[in-house]
Design an enzyme around this catalytic site. Structure first.
Site, short mmCIF file in Angstrom:
data_model
loop_
_atom_site.label_atom_id
_atom_site.label_comp_id
_atom_site.label_asym_id
_atom_site.label_seq_id
_atom_site.Cartn_x
_atom_site.Cartn_y
_atom_site.Cartn_z
CG LEU A 40 -1.90 -1.12 1.42
CD1 LEU A 40 -2.68 -0.93 2.72
CD2 LEU A 40 -2.84 -1.23 0.24
CG ASP A 41 0.16 4.58 -2.59
OD1 ASP A 41 0.92 3.78 -3.16
OD2 ASP A 41 -0.68 5.28 -3.18
NE ARG A 42 6.68 6.15 3.89
CZ ARG A 42 7.98 6.43 4.00
NH1 ARG A 42 8.37 7.67 4.24
NH2 ARG A 42 8.88 5.49 3.83
CB THR A 44 -2.77 3.62 1.93
OG1 THR A 44 -2.53 4.65 0.99
CG2 THR A 44 -4.08 2.93 1.59
#
Length: 221
Positions: A40-42, A44
């Site tokens: 996941l994106d940082r 998220t």
């Protein structure tokens, strides 16, 4: 496994590994006991999938590549769309160079296919609670596609205009990116049974949504 991904991938990886080892989980033939299947994106929150051995990791990774994983994300975005549901198919590429590293770009010439289905769950003043269903998994795909549609995610320091103001909450609290991996659905790679994993919205995002809902209700005629 449903949890926030953490500032570094290895943090959650180690925590989950320790949890499993305490319950008798043993390494596979390669000596590893846990494999991250995706990321996941940082900032998220939500569902993160791990495999407990190499064969499962290979099969699950192939399912991601084959678009067999059905993912749902929830987010809070600027503005109210003039659509209830839409599909964005703008191709994306990764930015190059030190200043652009870690960002995605709209790229109609050399970009890779990127497809996201969106629907509006609730309209809250000039903020929208949006559900996203990505069919592909490009870097920052949901974030950039929403920007392309004119509705960037709140507090997205990479893609939103921080001069934007919320109409119903003048003291809108700055916080992490309100993007949540709500669920993932797939067929088990060995039993072939349908599996669905859900993650409740994390406290920060849930509190923000509830404040927006209360403010919108107070302003409604």
């Amino acid at each position: 496994m449903a949890d926030r991904f953490g500032l570094e991938k290895s943090v959650l990886l180690h925590e989950v590994g320790a949890y499993l080892r305490a319950r008798g989980h043993k390494p596979d033939e390669t000596g590893r006991d846990l494999y991250p299947v995706h990321r996941l994106d940082r900032g998220t929150s939500g569902v993160v999938l791990f495999a407990k051995h190499h064969d499962a990791h290979r099969k699950l990774s192939m399912m991601f590549e084959g678009r067999e994983m059905k993912k749902i994300y929830w987010t809070l975005a600027c503005g109210i769309p003039d659509w209830d549901a839409c599909r964005c198919g703008v191709p994306l590429s990764r930015a190059e160079g030190k200043k652009g590293r870690g960002r995605a770009l709209v790229d109609f010439q050399k970009g890779k296919e990127a497809i996201t289905d969106f629907s509006v769950k609730e309209k809250l003043g000039n903020v929208s609670w949006i559900e996203a269903r990505p069919l592909t998994g490009r870097l920052h795909q949901i974030r950039v596609h929403l920007k392309v549609l004119g509705h960037p995610i709140l507090f997205d320091d990479a893609y939103w205009d921080n001069s934007w103001k919320c109409e119903i909450l003048t003291d809108l609290p700055t916080q992490r990116l309100p993007l949540h991996a709500r669920s993932i659905r797939f067929k088990h790679p060995f039993t072939h049974k349908e599996v669905e994993i859900e993650s409740p919205m994390d406290e920060d995002m849930r509190n923000l949504l509830q404040r927006l809902q209360a403010a919108a209700a107070a302003k409604s005629p």
